[in-house]
Scaffold this motif. Structure first.
Motif, PDB file in Angstrom:
ATOM      1  N   GLN A  43      -0.261  15.831  10.655  1.00 34.06           N
ATOM      2  CA  GLN A  43       0.506  14.628  10.330  1.00 34.06           C
ATOM      3  C   GLN A  43       0.557  14.426   8.815  1.00 34.06           C
ATOM      4  OE1 GLN A  43       2.332  12.290  11.350  1.00 34.06           O
ATOM      5  NE2 GLN A  43       1.872  10.370  10.315  1.00 34.06           N
ATOM      6  N   ILE A  44      -0.579  14.621   8.142  1.00 34.23           N
ATOM      7  CA  ILE A  44      -0.638  14.461   6.681  1.00 34.23           C
ATOM      8  C   ILE A  44       0.300  15.466   6.004  1.00 34.23           C
ATOM      9  CG2 ILE A  44      -2.143  14.632   4.654  1.00 34.23           C
ATOM     10  CD1 ILE A  44      -4.478  13.847   6.606  1.00 34.23           C
ATOM     11  N   GLU A  45       0.253  16.713   6.466  1.00 39.29           N
ATOM     12  CA  GLU A  45       1.104  17.754   5.873  1.00 39.29           C
ATOM     13  C   GLU A  45       2.583  17.413   6.036  1.00 39.29           C
ATOM     14  OE1 GLU A  45      -1.773  21.695   6.382  1.00 39.29           O
ATOM     15  OE2 GLU A  45      -0.504  21.055   8.052  1.00 39.29           O
ATOM     16  N   ARG A  46       2.956  16.909   7.203  1.00 42.75           N
ATOM     17  CA  ARG A  46       4.365  16.578   7.456  1.00 42.75           C
ATOM     18  C   ARG A  46       4.822  15.426   6.563  1.00 42.75           C
ATOM     19  NH1 ARG A  46       4.341  15.449  13.655  1.00 42.75           N
ATOM     20  NH2 ARG A  46       6.547  14.988  13.366  1.00 42.75           N
ATOM     21  N   VAL A  47       3.982  14.402   6.430  1.00 45.65           N
ATOM     22  CA  VAL A  47       4.349  13.248   5.600  1.00 45.65           C
ATOM     23  C   VAL A  47       4.494  13.671   4.136  1.00 45.65           C
ATOM     24  CG1 VAL A  47       3.556  11.016   4.711  1.00 45.65           C
ATOM     25  CG2 VAL A  47       3.317  11.545   7.140  1.00 45.65           C
ATOM     26  N   LEU A  48       3.535  14.464   3.644  1.00 46.45           N
ATOM     27  CA  LEU A  48       3.580  14.893   2.243  1.00 46.45           C
ATOM     28  C   LEU A  48       4.786  15.791   1.975  1.00 46.45           C
ATOM     29  CD1 LEU A  48      -0.186  15.612   1.435  1.00 46.45           C
ATOM     30  CD2 LEU A  48       1.191  13.649   0.740  1.00 46.45           C
ATOM     31  N   LEU A  49       5.086  16.705   2.901  1.00 44.57           N
ATOM     32  CA  LEU A  49       6.237  17.592   2.712  1.00 44.57           C
ATOM     33  C   LEU A  49       7.527  16.781   2.642  1.00 44.57           C
ATOM     34  CD1 LEU A  49       7.636  20.311   2.523  1.00 44.57           C
ATOM     35  CD2 LEU A  49       7.545  20.474   5.024  1.00 44.57           C
ATOM     36  N   LYS A  50       7.672  15.823   3.534  1.00 47.69           N
ATOM     37  CA  LYS A  50       8.888  15.000   3.540  1.00 47.69           C
ATOM     38  C   LYS A  50       9.013  14.220   2.234  1.00 47.69           C
ATOM     39  CE  LYS A  50      11.498  11.723   6.333  1.00 47.69           C
ATOM     40  NZ  LYS A  50      12.663  12.619   6.409  1.00 47.69           N
ATOM     41  N   GLU A  51       7.893  13.692   1.736  1.00 48.81           N
ATOM     42  CA  GLU A  51       7.924  12.937   0.487  1.00 48.81           C
ATOM     43  C   GLU A  51       8.242  13.860  -0.693  1.00 48.81           C
ATOM     44  OE1 GLU A  51       7.650   9.298  -1.644  1.00 48.81           O
ATOM     45  OE2 GLU A  51       7.890   9.800   0.474  1.00 48.81           O
ATOM     46  N   GLU A  52       7.718  15.092  -0.659  1.00 52.14           N
ATOM     47  CA  GLU A  52       8.040  16.060  -1.711  1.00 52.14           C
ATOM     48  C   GLU A  52       9.537  16.355  -1.735  1.00 52.14           C
ATOM     49  OE1 GLU A  52       5.166  19.361  -2.819  1.00 52.14           O
ATOM     50  OE2 GLU A  52       4.566  19.012  -0.748  1.00 52.14           O
ATOM     51  N   GLU A  53      10.113  16.565  -0.555  1.00 48.64           N
ATOM     52  CA  GLU A  53      11.541  16.881  -0.476  1.00 48.64           C
ATOM     53  C   GLU A  53      12.385  15.723  -0.996  1.00 48.64           C
ATOM     54  OE1 GLU A  53      11.328  19.860   3.420  1.00 48.64           O
ATOM     55  OE2 GLU A  53      11.755  17.728   3.684  1.00 48.64           O
ATOM     56  N   GLN A  54      11.982  14.510  -0.630  1.00 42.06           N
ATOM     57  CA  GLN A  54      12.732  13.334  -1.079  1.00 42.06           C
ATOM     58  C   GLN A  54      12.593  13.153  -2.587  1.00 42.06           C
ATOM     59  OE1 GLN A  54      12.008   9.763   1.195  1.00 42.06           O
ATOM     60  NE2 GLN A  54      12.584   8.431  -0.497  1.00 42.06           N
ATOM     61  N   PHE A  55      11.375  13.363  -3.101  1.00 34.42           N
ATOM     62  CA  PHE A  55      11.149  13.143  -4.525  1.00 34.42           C
ATOM     63  C   PHE A  55      11.826  14.215  -5.377  1.00 34.42           C
ATOM     64  CE2 PHE A  55       8.142  13.130  -8.296  1.00 34.42           C
ATOM     65  CZ  PHE A  55       8.767  12.050  -8.884  1.00 34.42           C
ATOM     66  N   ALA A  56      11.990  15.414  -4.814  1.00 33.83           N
ATOM     67  CA  ALA A  56      12.654  16.481  -5.568  1.00 33.83           C
ATOM     68  C   ALA A  56      14.049  16.031  -5.994  1.00 33.83           C
ATOM     69  CB  ALA A  56      12.736  17.746  -4.721  1.00 33.83           C
ATOM     70  N   ARG A  95       0.824  -1.212   0.000  1.00 31.66           N
ATOM     71  CA  ARG A  95       0.000   0.000   0.000  1.00 31.66           C
ATOM     72  C   ARG A  95       0.858   1.261   0.000  1.00 31.66           C
ATOM     73  NH1 ARG A  95      -2.720  -3.430   4.028  1.00 31.66           N
ATOM     74  NH2 ARG A  95      -4.601  -4.270   3.047  1.00 31.66           N
ATOM     75  N   GLY A  96       1.964   1.213   0.737  1.00 31.76           N
ATOM     76  CA  GLY A  96       2.844   2.380   0.800  1.00 31.76           C
ATOM     77  C   GLY A  96       3.429   2.739  -0.547  1.00 31.76           C
ATOM     78  N   TYR A  97       3.667   1.721  -1.392  1.00 31.72           N
ATOM     79  CA  TYR A  97       4.213   1.985  -2.721  1.00 31.72           C
ATOM     80  C   TYR A  97       3.167   2.654  -3.608  1.00 31.72           C
ATOM     81  CZ  TYR A  97       6.008   1.247  -7.415  1.00 31.72           C
ATOM     82  OH  TYR A  97       6.420   1.443  -8.709  1.00 31.72           O
ATOM     83  N   VAL A  98       1.912   2.195  -3.506  1.00 28.59           N
ATOM     84  CA  VAL A  98       0.845   2.826  -4.293  1.00 28.59           C
ATOM     85  C   VAL A  98       0.681   4.284  -3.867  1.00 28.59           C
ATOM     86  CG1 VAL A  98      -1.605   2.776  -4.881  1.00 28.59           C
ATOM     87  CG2 VAL A  98      -0.341   0.633  -4.639  1.00 28.59           C
ATOM     88  N   LEU A  99       0.697   4.532  -2.554  1.00 29.36           N
ATOM     89  CA  LEU A  99       0.599   5.909  -2.055  1.00 29.36           C
ATOM     90  C   LEU A  99       1.744   6.755  -2.603  1.00 29.36           C
ATOM     91  CD1 LEU A  99      -0.429   8.188  -0.243  1.00 29.36           C
ATOM     92  CD2 LEU A  99       0.807   7.137   1.666  1.00 29.36           C
ATOM     93  N   ARG A 100       2.953   6.219  -2.567  1.00 32.25           N
ATOM     94  CA  ARG A 100       4.109   6.966  -3.082  1.00 32.25           C
ATOM     95  C   ARG A 100       3.929   7.286  -4.562  1.00 32.25           C
ATOM     96  NH1 ARG A 100       9.732   5.194  -1.050  1.00 32.25           N
ATOM     97  NH2 ARG A 100       9.246   6.904   0.380  1.00 32.25           N
ATOM     98  N   ARG A 101       3.414   6.333  -5.333  1.00 33.04           N
ATOM     99  CA  ARG A 101       3.180   6.576  -6.762  1.00 33.04           C
ATOM    100  C   ARG A 101       2.194   7.716  -6.972  1.00 33.04           C
ATOM    101  NH1 ARG A 101       1.044   1.810 -10.051  1.00 33.04           N
ATOM    102  NH2 ARG A 101       1.293   3.331 -11.721  1.00 33.04           N
ATOM    103  N   ILE A 102       1.115   7.733  -6.180  1.00 28.06           N
ATOM    104  CA  ILE A 102       0.096   8.776  -6.346  1.00 28.06           C
ATOM    105  C   ILE A 102       0.686  10.140  -5.983  1.00 28.06           C
ATOM    106  CG2 ILE A 102      -2.193   9.567  -5.647  1.00 28.06           C
ATOM    107  CD1 ILE A 102      -2.874   6.671  -4.939  1.00 28.06           C
ATOM    108  N   ILE A 103       1.413  10.204  -4.864  1.00 25.47           N
ATOM    109  CA  ILE A 103       2.031  11.470  -4.447  1.00 25.47           C
ATOM    110  C   ILE A 103       2.968  11.978  -5.540  1.00 25.47           C
ATOM    111  CG2 ILE A 103       3.614  12.551  -2.804  1.00 25.47           C
ATOM    112  CD1 ILE A 103       2.595  10.573  -0.689  1.00 25.47           C
TER     113      ILE A 103
END
Length: 869
Positions: free
Chosen positions: A343-356, A294-302
């Motif tokens: 919590q949602i904002e923190r997770v999304l921001l961290k994923e944005e930074e990593q994906f950049a 599930r975490g991989y699908v979430l990462r793909r969508i983000i």
């Protein structure tokens, strides 16, 4: 009529007709391990329909949040490009569990649409299954549906839960947008047009399909209906696209603000508005970005949303900023979204930074591959390399290629992916457990919650090859099965007990205890005597090791609760290991814990240890345990009766657990965290110690500090100050060393300039350096370029022992139009078995052929001369 009003009207209508309003379940199915996500309104009721989960009601209604992205039901690639595909949607539904059937289901639907919502009858079209004469009569004779607006279809109107099990015909209700919109009624050749849109599906579960395919009537037929909130909202608001409804308009405007792109009809903005809904609710339901499941699908969508934002020109991190707008739209209906907002904002921001970081590197590689492409198909090997080596998602590669008119070699990609899976499978072929295939009757009674010694009878013996034995001889290894045992079999993260099975004239050393089915398997070796099936033995657990294990296990429960208090309710157990030496606990969290957070967790646990509260265990039903607030592993299967452990003052920790524990929290002694690391994306691991293990660790630390103090000629309390003094002195010496090195390099540089050759009026210096580290080349290159004023420099160093060559090339700005440093360094690197690249004015490379370096450097003047002609 606003979407929120439609949702409330639906629930209120069915509540008034005897239905219990059931809150939306999690997007992570709790009752179906075959599903990635809850993808329909009936999923939370699946076990109710199958008779496995009795509820206190026979009629229910809900507005269930659903995700379709991954697995069989995957709408991801269509989202943003069509009017009605979404990764996240709400399913309005009403359900009957053996209560009412077709007549009431049809009447409720027709009445709600035509009376509550006020839709014109002449705008609705109805379909039933070709075999369902009963539903046809109800629609025509009782509801008065116009026969001209009625169709009988085949497979489109039959629903089944799986290849076997509950199934039945269905009836679908469509809305007619009018002749000005192209399309034909259901069943016609033009049915794929947008004129007739399905809004409600009524499923009549009346059969049970067996393995032979025979349809057997169900004793209690049931009803399952589903109507997409977004679709009915589009109808009620007079628009053709779901993205034009109020729910999406506000999200689209927020996405437009944060990306700087004003046209809200742009597909990329629609992708972002859709994806923030699925991402936010998945995180609220405990899913974190990762590289599997599930975490991989979430990462793909983000990442897909972020990529579309960048495509529109968004600068920096923007996606997490949309959570506030989503909260305004849906927070009232779904309080869990509002509670989890930060919590949602923190997770999304961290994923944005990593994906950049991934995106910048991956896009460069993809652009390079596309620019050198021959033909219009990107090879599967290239797509797989981007995906596997550089972490660049397949669907983003597909998006970019679609925009460029390039086709993906999907078959080639799948071949590479399957080859990788085969390699992984081959690498994981471990030796089989020789007791794994043991076929045993009955079960072993576990007495170890209360006893460490007992009396038991041997019921089975197995040798190392898995063969059943009648007896074991001295020094023979095997597995002993007893009718009852105080030995705990490994489960729930707690390791199996060790000890002895004492028998008349002999002893069996138990080195491990495992569980298989209802049996405890005592692995070990017979030290002396003869052990036969039917023999009476005296099982005796190693009390000191059990006590140490128990302390660590109980501390794990206290720490789990403390982590949730310090970090938030998103913390969930992902794995654990409890041994006599230490405890290891894996949990969901998206970033490293700070020293302050670790200290607070440690303080909370030790506070509970000092409280010395008695530990309580109770047997109760699973529902009673949940009502009591007991934590459980979400994916685990539990029996009807579960064991609930309460430990700590004021019921600090309440969890389901079958393991062994301390009698009072004070028996743990003390608790100390020794490490906290990440083991996977979104998963952290803590290792900790308790009791005698913690005291031994503290003593070892104290001894180490004393030894350091002796070497520094300082008392333990002075060590920190003395180390600071030494570090400061070291920094000063390093600065002095750098100054002297620069002075020497400058002098050496002046000498090297005399070795520069003039090639067609350009100074060229190609030099091998001795006694210089590769990392120092950049500084020397800059100095030489400055002193040359105009010219070309190539420097090389070699480490013969390591078989490593380091190269750097520099071209002054006035010459980069004729000579590129990147081309030059590639030429030299190719001769020393390496490669490299860089900017026109500076480039670096590496190689492995040390002996070829002199010849490679000698070739530079000729290469430059050829380029200057």
């Amino acid at each position: 009529m606003k979407s929120a009003d439609i949702r409330q009207a639906f629930l209120s209508y069915f509540e008034a007709h005897g239905h219990t309003v059931v809150p939306s379940s999690s997007l992570v199915p709790g009752n179906d391990p075959t599903l990635l996500f809850t993808n329909a309104g009936m999923v939370p009721f699946k076990d109710v329909f199958l008779g496995r989960d009795p509820r206190p009601y026979v009629r229910a209604t809900s507005s269930q949040r659903c995700v379709r992205a991954g697995g069989k039901h995957n709408d991801l690639d269509n989202v943003g490009y069509t009017a009605r595909h979404h990764t996240f949607f709400e399913m309005l539904g009403n359900f009957s569990f053996g209560d009412y059937f077709k007549r009431d289901a049809i009447r409720f639907a027709w009445q709600f649409l035509t009376e509550t919502l006020g839709l014109p009858r002449e705008k609705l079209w109805v379909t039933v299954h070709v075999s369902d004469d009963e539903a046809e009569r109800i629609w025509k004779d009782e509801m008065g549906i116009d026969p001209e607006r009625f169709s009988k279809l085949d497979e489109d109107n039959f629903w089944q839960m799986g290849d076997t099990g509950p199934c039945g015909p269905s009836s679908e209700i469509f809305f007619d947008h009018g002749p000005e919109v192209w399309g034909g009624p259901p069943g016609s050749p033009e049915e794929d047009g947008d004129r007739y849109i399905e809004i409600w599906n009524l499923v009549f579960m009346q059969f049970d399909r067996d393995a032979a395919g025979t349809l057997n009537p169900l004793p209690k037929p049931s009803i399952d209906t589903g109507m997409g909130l977004e679709r009915i909202a589009a109808v009620m608001q007079g628009v053709h696209s779901n993205y034009e409804i109020d729910l999406f308009q506000n999200l689209l405007e927020a996405a437009a603000r944060h990306t700087g792109h004003a046209d809200t009809s742009t597909p990329s903005l629609r992708v972002i508005a859709d994806h923030i809904r699925s991402c936010a609710f998945l995180i609220a339901d405990g899913v974190l970005p990762s590289n599997e499941g599930r975490g991989y699908v979430l990462r793909r969508i983000i990442r897909r949303a972020i990529r579309h934002g960048h495509k529109l020109g968004a600068q920096g991190n923007f996606f997490h900023k949309l959570v506030g707008a989503l909260d305004v739209e849906m927070g009232d209906a779904f309080p869990e979204l509002r509670e989890s907002r930060h919590q949602i904002e923190r997770v999304l921001l961290k994923e944005e930074e990593q994906f950049a970081r991934t995106l910048e590197h991956g896009m460069g590689l993809l652009e390079e591959a596309l620019s050198g492409l021959e033909g219009d198909t990107l090879p599967g090997e290239t797509v797989f390399k981007l995906y596997d080596t550089f972490g660049f998602p397949f669907d983003l590669t597909a998006d970019v290629c679609r925009e460029r008119g390039v086709t993906l070699d999907e078959a080639g990609f799948e071949r590479e992916l399957e080859a990788q899976r085969e390699r992984a499978r081959a690498a994981s072929q471990f030796g089989a457990d020789y007791a794994a295939a043991l076929d045993l009757e009955g079960e072993t009674a576990f007495t170890g919650h209360d006893l460490l010694e007992d009396r038991a009878t041997v019921t089975a013996l197995v040798d190392r090859e898995g063969n059943a034995l009648a007896r074991l001889e001295p020094e023979q290894r095997g597995v002993v099965v007893l009718d009852r045992t105080p030995f705990y079999g490994e489960s729930g993260g707690q390791v199996g007990d060790t000890g002895y099975l004492e028998l008349e004239g002999g002893r069996f050393l138990v080195t491990d205890t495992q569980k298989q089915g209802g049996h405890h398997l005592h692995h070990g070796v017979l030290l002396e005597g003869t052990l036969v099936v039917g023999a009476e033995v005296h099982p005796r657990v190693d009390a000191s090791l059990r006590a140490a294990t128990v302390r660590n296990h109980s501390a794990t429960h206290l720490m789990h609760k403390a982590l949730r208090l310090v970090l938030g309710d998103h913390v969930a157990q992902k794995g654990s290991l409890v041994t006599p030496e230490r405890l290891r606990f894996d949990f969901s969290h998206f970033e490293p814990m700070t020293p302050e957070q670790l200290a607070e967790v440690e303080r909370l646990v030790n506070e509970q240890i000092l409280a010395n509260a008695p530990t309580r265990t109770e047997q109760m039903t699973l529902d009673e345990a949940k009502a009591k607030g007991a934590a459980a592993l979400f994916e685990a299967k539990y029996a009807d009766s579960v064991r609930v452990l309460t430990i700590g003052a004021d019921d600090f920790s309440i969890e389901l657990c079958g393991g062994t524990h301390v009698a009072r929290s004070g028996d743990i002694g003390c608790f100390h965290i020794i490490s906290e690391v990440g083991i996977a994306s979104g998963v952290r691991r803590i290792e900790a110690i308790t009791g005698e293990g913690a005291l031994a660790w503290f003593r070892a630390q104290e001894a180490r500090l004393n030894r350091i103090g002796e070497r520094l000629k300082a008392k333990p309390e002075q060590v920190e100050e003395r180390v600071e003094s030494l570090l400061e002195r070291n920094r000063m010496l390093e600065k002095e060393l750098e100054r002297l090195k620069a002075k020497l390099a400058s002098a050496a540089g002046n000498d090297m300039l005399n070795e520069a050759r003039e090639v067609k009026g350009v100074k060229v210096l190609a030099k091998r350096l001795e006694g210089v580290a590769g990392k120092e080349l950049r500084g020397m290159l800059d100095q030489l370029k400055n002193k040359l004023g105009s010219g070309i420099v190539v420097l090389g160093v070699a480490d013969a022992e390591a078989g490593k060559v380091s190269l750097i090339a520099g071209v002054t700005d006035d010459l980069t139009g004729q000579i590129k440093a990147g081309d030059l360094v590639k030429h030299v690197a190719a001769q020393v078995g390496g490669k490299g690249g860089g900017r026109p004015d500076m480039a670096q490379a590496g190689g492995s052929d040390v002996e070829a370096l002199p010849g490679a450097l000698d070739s530079v003047p000729a290469w430059v001369e050829e380029r200057l002609q």
